[in-house]
Design a protein around this motif. Sequence first.
Motif, PDB file in Angstrom:
ATOM      1  N   ALA A   1       0.830  -1.211   0.000  1.00 31.88           N
ATOM      2  CA  ALA A   1       0.000   0.000   0.000  1.00 31.88           C
ATOM      3  C   ALA A   1       0.861   1.256   0.000  1.00 31.88           C
ATOM      4  O   ALA A   1       0.572   2.233  -0.696  1.00 31.88           O
ATOM      5  N   LEU A   2       1.932   1.212   0.782  1.00 34.31           N
ATOM      6  CA  LEU A   2       2.853   2.357   0.809  1.00 34.31           C
ATOM      7  C   LEU A   2       3.448   2.604  -0.568  1.00 34.31           C
ATOM      8  O   LEU A   2       3.531   3.751  -1.042  1.00 34.31           O
ATOM      9  N   CYS A   3       3.831   1.526  -1.215  1.00 31.77           N
ATOM     10  CA  CYS A   3       4.404   1.641  -2.556  1.00 31.77           C
ATOM     11  C   CYS A   3       3.367   2.211  -3.527  1.00 31.77           C
ATOM     12  O   CYS A   3       3.692   3.065  -4.371  1.00 31.77           O
ATOM     13  N   GLY A   4       2.125   1.770  -3.406  1.00 35.10           N
ATOM     14  CA  GLY A   4       1.082   2.276  -4.289  1.00 35.10           C
ATOM     15  C   GLY A   4       0.831   3.759  -4.090  1.00 35.10           C
ATOM     16  O   GLY A   4       0.691   4.520  -5.062  1.00 35.10           O
ATOM     17  N   VAL A   5       0.780   4.183  -2.832  1.00 37.87           N
ATOM     18  CA  VAL A   5       0.556   5.613  -2.560  1.00 37.87           C
ATOM     19  C   VAL A   5       1.715   6.445  -3.107  1.00 37.87           C
ATOM     20  O   VAL A   5       1.515   7.503  -3.728  1.00 37.87           O
ATOM     21  N   LEU A   6       2.932   5.964  -2.890  1.00 33.88           N
ATOM     22  CA  LEU A   6       4.100   6.688  -3.406  1.00 33.88           C
ATOM     23  C   LEU A   6       4.052   6.786  -4.929  1.00 33.88           C
ATOM     24  O   LEU A   6       4.335   7.838  -5.520  1.00 33.88           O
ATOM     25  N   CYS A   7       3.695   5.666  -5.559  1.00 31.35           N
ATOM     26  CA  CYS A   7       3.652   5.643  -7.019  1.00 31.35           C
ATOM     27  C   CYS A   7       2.617   6.644  -7.552  1.00 31.35           C
ATOM     28  O   CYS A   7       2.922   7.445  -8.453  1.00 31.35           O
ATOM     29  N   MET A   8       1.434   6.625  -6.973  1.00 27.16           N
ATOM     30  CA  MET A   8       0.381   7.514  -7.472  1.00 27.16           C
ATOM     31  C   MET A   8       0.700   8.969  -7.145  1.00 27.16           C
ATOM     32  O   MET A   8       0.424   9.867  -7.957  1.00 27.16           O
ATOM     33  N   ALA A   9       1.278   9.204  -5.975  1.00 27.66           N
ATOM     34  CA  ALA A   9       1.641  10.584  -5.631  1.00 27.66           C
ATOM     35  C   ALA A   9       2.702  11.122  -6.580  1.00 27.66           C
ATOM     36  O   ALA A   9       2.639  12.276  -7.025  1.00 27.66           O
ATOM     37  N   MET A  10       3.677  10.267  -6.918  1.00 27.32           N
ATOM     38  CA  MET A  10       4.721  10.720  -7.846  1.00 27.32           C
ATOM     39  C   MET A  10       4.182  10.858  -9.260  1.00 27.32           C
ATOM     40  O   MET A  10       4.661  11.696 -10.020  1.00 27.32           O
ATOM     41  N   ARG A  11       3.203  10.054  -9.616  1.00 27.84           N
ATOM     42  CA  ARG A  11       2.595  10.238 -10.941  1.00 27.84           C
ATOM     43  C   ARG A  11       1.928  11.599 -11.035  1.00 27.84           C
ATOM     44  O   ARG A  11       1.979  12.260 -12.074  1.00 27.84           O
ATOM     45  N   GLY A  12       1.291  12.006  -9.949  1.00 28.24           N
ATOM     46  CA  GLY A  12       0.596  13.276  -9.972  1.00 28.24           C
ATOM     47  C   GLY A  12       1.515  14.473  -9.872  1.00 28.24           C
ATOM     48  O   GLY A  12       1.278  15.500 -10.508  1.00 28.24           O
ATOM     49  N   ALA A  13       2.584  14.328  -9.063  1.00 31.25           N
ATOM     50  CA  ALA A  13       3.421  15.497  -8.790  1.00 31.25           C
ATOM     51  C   ALA A  13       4.778  15.434  -9.475  1.00 31.25           C
ATOM     52  O   ALA A  13       5.468  16.456  -9.541  1.00 31.25           O
ATOM     53  N   GLY A  14       5.179  14.277  -9.959  1.00 33.01           N
ATOM     54  CA  GLY A  14       6.527  14.149 -10.504  1.00 33.01           C
ATOM     55  C   GLY A  14       6.611  14.526 -11.970  1.00 33.01           C
ATOM     56  O   GLY A  14       5.611  14.874 -12.613  1.00 33.01           O
ATOM     57  N   VAL A  15       7.803  14.438 -12.504  1.00 32.29           N
ATOM     58  CA  VAL A  15       8.030  14.791 -13.907  1.00 32.29           C
ATOM     59  C   VAL A  15       8.055  13.565 -14.807  1.00 32.29           C
ATOM     60  O   VAL A  15       8.089  13.705 -16.026  1.00 32.29           O
ATOM     61  N   PHE A  16       8.041  12.388 -14.199  1.00 32.10           N
ATOM     62  CA  PHE A  16       8.110  11.170 -15.009  1.00 32.10           C
ATOM     63  C   PHE A  16       6.717  10.599 -15.235  1.00 32.10           C
ATOM     64  O   PHE A  16       5.869  10.619 -14.343  1.00 32.10           O
ATOM     65  N   GLU A  17       6.557  10.065 -16.432  1.00 31.47           N
ATOM     66  CA  GLU A  17       5.267   9.458 -16.775  1.00 31.47           C
ATOM     67  C   GLU A  17       5.072   8.143 -16.031  1.00 31.47           C
ATOM     68  O   GLU A  17       3.973   7.803 -15.611  1.00 31.47           O
TER      69      GLU A  17
END
Lengths: 318, 281
Positions: free
Chosen positions: A265-281
């Motif tokens: 779950a932690l990994c999923g939250v990190l992944c989705m948060a970085m998708r929204g805020a990060g520069v990588f697709e």
Amino acid sequence: MANNPAKQNTIKGSRIFGDYLIMLAAPCFVAAWYHGSRFLSVAAVSVITALFCDFAAKAILGKTFHLRDFSNIFIGIAIALMLPAGIPLYVPVTAAAFAVLAVKIPFGGALHAPFVPAAAGFAFISICFKDLIFDYSVNSETRLLGAESLGSMLSKGKSVYISTANVFDIIAGNVAGPMGTGCGILMLACCVYLFVRRRKALLATIGFVAACAVYAAVSPRINASALTSIVLELSAGSLMFAGVFLLTDHATLPHNGINRVIYGALCGVLCMAMRGAGVFEETVCFAILLANGMRPVLDAAFRALPSVSFKRKEAAEK
Amino acid sequence: MSNNVSFKDMLVKGALIFNPVLIQLVGLCPVVAASTTLAGSAALSAALCIELTATCVIASALFKKIPRWVRVPLYLIIGLALICPVLWYIETKTLINMSLGMKIYIPLIAINSVTAVHCEQFAVKNSVKLAFFDAAAVSIGASAVMLLVGTVREIFGSGSLAGVNLDLPVIFKGMSLPFGCLILLGFMAAGLKAFINYRYGDEEETEEEAPVEDEEIIEDEIAEVEIFDEFWVEQPAEEEPAPAEKAQPQTAQEIQSSANEDIEDFFRSIGIDYYEKGDKQ
């Protein structure tokens, strides 16, 4: 060794990666079906690089090289499946070499590495060759959305009206994206196989997918329904593939079953948060690496929680 | 205290065996963040050499009678007093173009942990000559690492060397980022450690051979293979592992204490009392 009762209830590491290779057969077939010799050449180069780097490093360190160590083949194929069809061959070479030389070998092998080697290799080339990694224009003319991938579309806030006409294309991976990771149906089949072989490992995948789905429903990046957001987010990029193949890496999974769910779950939250805020697709490999780093903290923090695990009847009676 | 220690001995030990960046892992921040080019590494190295040598000599000459709680801030003030005018002079009176990152990290050199450690643990307890030797040896060791890291990062991360474009076919942008430097430092530390073990290691010390990977055994997974005769079983709580005979250092304070003991043993081995009488608690 067979007479040692302490080791009778054990399996070899090659069996785990052998299972992964069996699971990878289907995505490889789909990738070869869609991309033909292009995928085969990328996969071959990646696997040969991983094998050669492992052989060379063990020769330098004075250790024995075993061809039965399937982790090199797994690393090479997993990296190749996550790449686009038009990728230059030096990119998978770089990724496989980094995964083996910088992540696997220094920590004593794939069963000891604190980070998932394939995820580290893909993250490295994502940083070094960002423009090449997310260019899906090759072999995408006949796809559902042309050369635009779901991840790119979601990052721009664009949505797709999901209907019975296109939903099968989306979940079957008939959209621009990585060569072999877009087919959600195959990922579900791999989950079934993993459930039969290593069901405790699947707890992390369950936590990961659930967290991603909840995050996509609660905080969608597109102006669409929650269900559309969930389907598109889960189908975009290598999210499902990484959740099944990379997140379940034995060396990096927490010990406790509940910890594995929290870890996923932690990994999923990190992944989705970085998708929204990060520069990588595609951010799932970065999320996995971050979660790998937090795994000892999880193990320490939740050590006191009760654990429930599967045991055979006779083993339990003993 | 013995003053008969040669500079060669100090150089070997201070720059190689106890290399501040690769072995002691102090002063990493400027190295990781600012040594992305050869020119930047050279500027950092020059700043470190000047600041560390001057501060250690001044500390050894003047600060022996000053209480410890006063000494440590004085090291930092002296370091800044040495560095800031040089930085101002370079900015205003020369044509050298310093990037914003360099402007931040060169003053940080003055207050890094290398200065505090070597002034407090060695310079104030030994003669000016030995303090100079120690500072010079440490500066040389750290500078060599910085220059090597800067060279490698500029070649692979920017495709150039000292500003000259090398026209490399592939550039790895990750090498210019801090994580690339940390990975590079890890390999360099492993290489240096292997060299030290080979060149200066105890011959009786045998390296414990790592288990062969293919023979690796993974527990608690076989029971998951067959699913038809299984049922849920409450597992007993895991027993706490028995404490080892000699506990490994866990906290940062314990690790620092362990490192200090190693340094103390080293200086004793070459005839230098590391602590003055009554100084060690």
